[in-house]
Design an enzyme around this catalytic site. Structure first.
Site, PDB file in Angstrom:
ATOM      1  N   GLY A 196     -63.140  41.359 -38.595  1.00 23.83           N
ATOM      2  CA  GLY A 196     -62.572  40.095 -39.086  1.00 23.83           C
ATOM      3  C   GLY A 196     -61.750  40.276 -40.333  1.00 23.83           C
ATOM      4  N   ASP A 197     -61.131  39.184 -40.743  1.00 25.37           N
ATOM      5  CA  ASP A 197     -60.179  39.175 -41.855  1.00 25.37           C
ATOM      6  C   ASP A 197     -60.874  38.661 -43.111  1.00 25.37           C
ATOM      7  OD1 ASP A 197     -56.832  39.220 -41.332  1.00 25.37           O
ATOM      8  OD2 ASP A 197     -57.579  38.595 -43.300  1.00 25.37           O
ATOM      9  N   CYS A 242     -59.125  34.012 -42.530  1.00 19.68           N
ATOM     10  CA  CYS A 242     -59.170  34.795 -41.307  1.00 19.68           C
ATOM     11  C   CYS A 242     -57.779  35.280 -40.898  1.00 19.68           C
ATOM     12  CB  CYS A 242     -59.811  33.998 -40.165  1.00 19.68           C
ATOM     13  SG  CYS A 242     -61.383  33.257 -40.656  1.00 19.68           S
ATOM     14  N   ALA A 265     -66.940  30.479 -38.983  1.00 16.25           N
ATOM     15  CA  ALA A 265     -66.313  31.799 -38.936  1.00 16.25           C
ATOM     16  C   ALA A 265     -67.328  32.861 -38.527  1.00 16.25           C
ATOM     17  CB  ALA A 265     -65.723  32.153 -40.293  1.00 16.25           C
ATOM     18  N   ARG A 267     -67.509  44.936 -41.960  1.00 14.06           N
ATOM     19  CA  ARG A 267     -67.563  44.027 -40.813  1.00 14.06           C
ATOM     20  C   ARG A 267     -66.182  43.869 -40.177  1.00 14.06           C
ATOM     21  NH1 ARG A 267     -64.591  39.868 -42.281  1.00 14.06           N
ATOM     22  NH2 ARG A 267     -64.723  38.928 -44.354  1.00 14.06           N
ATOM     23  N   LEU A 318     -72.512  34.874 -38.944  1.00 17.22           N
ATOM     24  CA  LEU A 318     -71.690  33.672 -38.892  1.00 17.22           C
ATOM     25  C   LEU A 318     -71.819  32.833 -40.157  1.00 17.22           C
ATOM     26  CD1 LEU A 318     -73.627  30.937 -38.346  1.00 17.22           C
ATOM     27  CD2 LEU A 318     -73.852  31.987 -36.109  1.00 17.22           C
ATOM     28  N   GLY A 377     -67.952  37.261 -38.421  1.00 23.78           N
ATOM     29  CA  GLY A 377     -67.522  38.624 -38.757  1.00 23.78           C
ATOM     30  C   GLY A 377     -68.753  39.485 -38.615  1.00 23.78           C
TER      31      GLY A 377
END
Lengths: 235, 155
Positions: A81-82, A178, A147, A79, A161, A149
């Protein structure tokens, strides 16, 4: 002009991260072949840290060997994102939908996911807003409440989410959430003075916000959703 | 592509600000297009591949591009890499089959080139095609423009 849009919702309760991932891979494949309609998984995970495609594991602040001691797992994913944390009392939605059929791009899709969490927050008098540039997610002031991703493969989405209803926020102290330093993580419990109903009700509201924002006019619930496929047999 | 545009995109990438999003998408005449919004520029047996202006606009600011190794095989319609923008990774599919002979190394330090210069500085891979006949499965610029209009009118 678009025809009627149908969404099938799977309310799955508590699901292990890897099992949810395997299920999503199967559903993405089925959706690509138009075997299933747009599908939405609604669930929670046991304590789990996850990393995105960029594998930003420098944002995990404790050694991997320590994770077992705090009762958490770590998973690498594809995915965007962090690093993030998932755990009990955090509502998760994994939409497996065809962005191509909807004519939506990644940017608009993510904005609608942000709006879903913003709308839910407003039901409890919490003024949340979308992140500024490079800070995708949902914020209450300088505190992050939701959040995002996502993975998009041939126009089909997976992952999604995570909205903090009332998770154990201590778990977030072991990561730079993140990848954003100096910003806190918060929850609906912390931000509202309204009494919260059961989590089942809140998750149901989250699903409704999603369905409305994405323009689904038919929402059905899958009977007995299971991580087993229809073709697998229970021994 | 004017040097100033390349500098601007590098500066934008460094400062993490986005180039403005225009209201229209550019489609170049001599390229071929896939319905997953990749373009291909054919020169003999060599194909240069990237994503279209329409694609980059719908993605948002690209922060990371995953590219294959030189020598990797690609197949028409199959994923060969991905781009990340707004916390979303989107697979990039190859419009042709063949072998990767060159990759755009600039993209690791300047992923925003995909946004600022999708048809030139933002090219992703170069492929030695093994079946030029596959090109007939792709759209020309007019067909692709129409395809984008239809997609955008869906919502």
């Amino acid at each position: 002009m678009r025809g009627p849009l149908k969404l099938e919702v799977w309310k799955m309760g508590f699901v292990n991260y890897l099992e949810a991932l395997k299920l999503q891979e199967k559903l993405v494949s089925d959706r690509k072949l138009c075997r299933i309609p747009d599908t939405l998984l609604s669930l929670q995970h046991p304590p789990t840290y996850t990393l995105g495609k960029r594998r930003t594991d420098h944002n995990l602040l404790i050694p991997e060997s320590e994770l077992k001691n705090i009762g958490a797992e770590l998973h690498y994913t594809q995915r965007g994102g962090d690093i993030t944390f998932h755990g009990p009392h955090q509502a998760i939605l994994y939409p497996i939908i065809s962005l191509r059929e909807m004519g939506l791009g990644a940017r608009n899709y993510v904005e609608k996911l942000e709006s879903t969490m913003i709308e839910l927050s407003s039901l409890y008098g919490v003024k949340a807003c979308a992140g500024k540039k490079c800070e995708t997610g949902v914020w209450v002031g300088e505190r992050k409440i939701g959040a995002i991703g996502v993975r998009i493969s041939s126009g089909i989405t997976s992952h999604g989410l995570a909205f903090n209803i009332d998770p154990e926020l201590e778990y977030f102290k072991h990561i730079v959430p993140c990848g954003i330093t100096d910003k806190e993580v918060t929850s609906l419990r912390r931000e509202t003075s309204t009494a919260l109903p059961s989590e089942e009700v809140i998750q149901e509201q989250l699903i409704s916000c999603f369905a409305r924002l994405f323009g689904y006019n038919t929402v059905v619930q899958k009977e007995n959703p299971s991580i087993l496929s229809d073709h697998e047999e229970i021994a | 592509m004017a040097p100033t545009m390349l500098w601007a995109s590098r500066a934008a990438s460094y400062l993490r600000i986005s180039m403005f999003h225009r209201g229209f998408s550019t489609v170049l005449k001599d390229l071929k297009y896939a319905d997953s919004h990749e373009w291909v520029k054919v020169n003999g047996n060599s194909a240069t591949i990237g994503i279209t202006d329409h694609a980059q606009d719908h993605l948002g600011d690209v922060v990371y591009v995953e590219i294959p190794e030189v020598g990797a095989a690609v197949k028409q319609g199959d994923s060969f890499g991905a781009v990340e923008s707004v916390k979303a990774t989107s697979d990039v599919n190859s419009p042709v089959s063949g072998k990767v002979v060159e990759v755009n190394e600039e993209l690791s330090s300047s992923p925003a080139l995909v946004n600022s210069s999708p048809y030139e500085g933002g090219w992703i891979i170069k492929v030695e095609m093994n079946d030029a006949g596959e090109l007939k499965n792709l759209m020309d610029s007019e067909e692709y423009s129409k395809f984008c209009e239809e997609e955008d009118s869906k919502h």
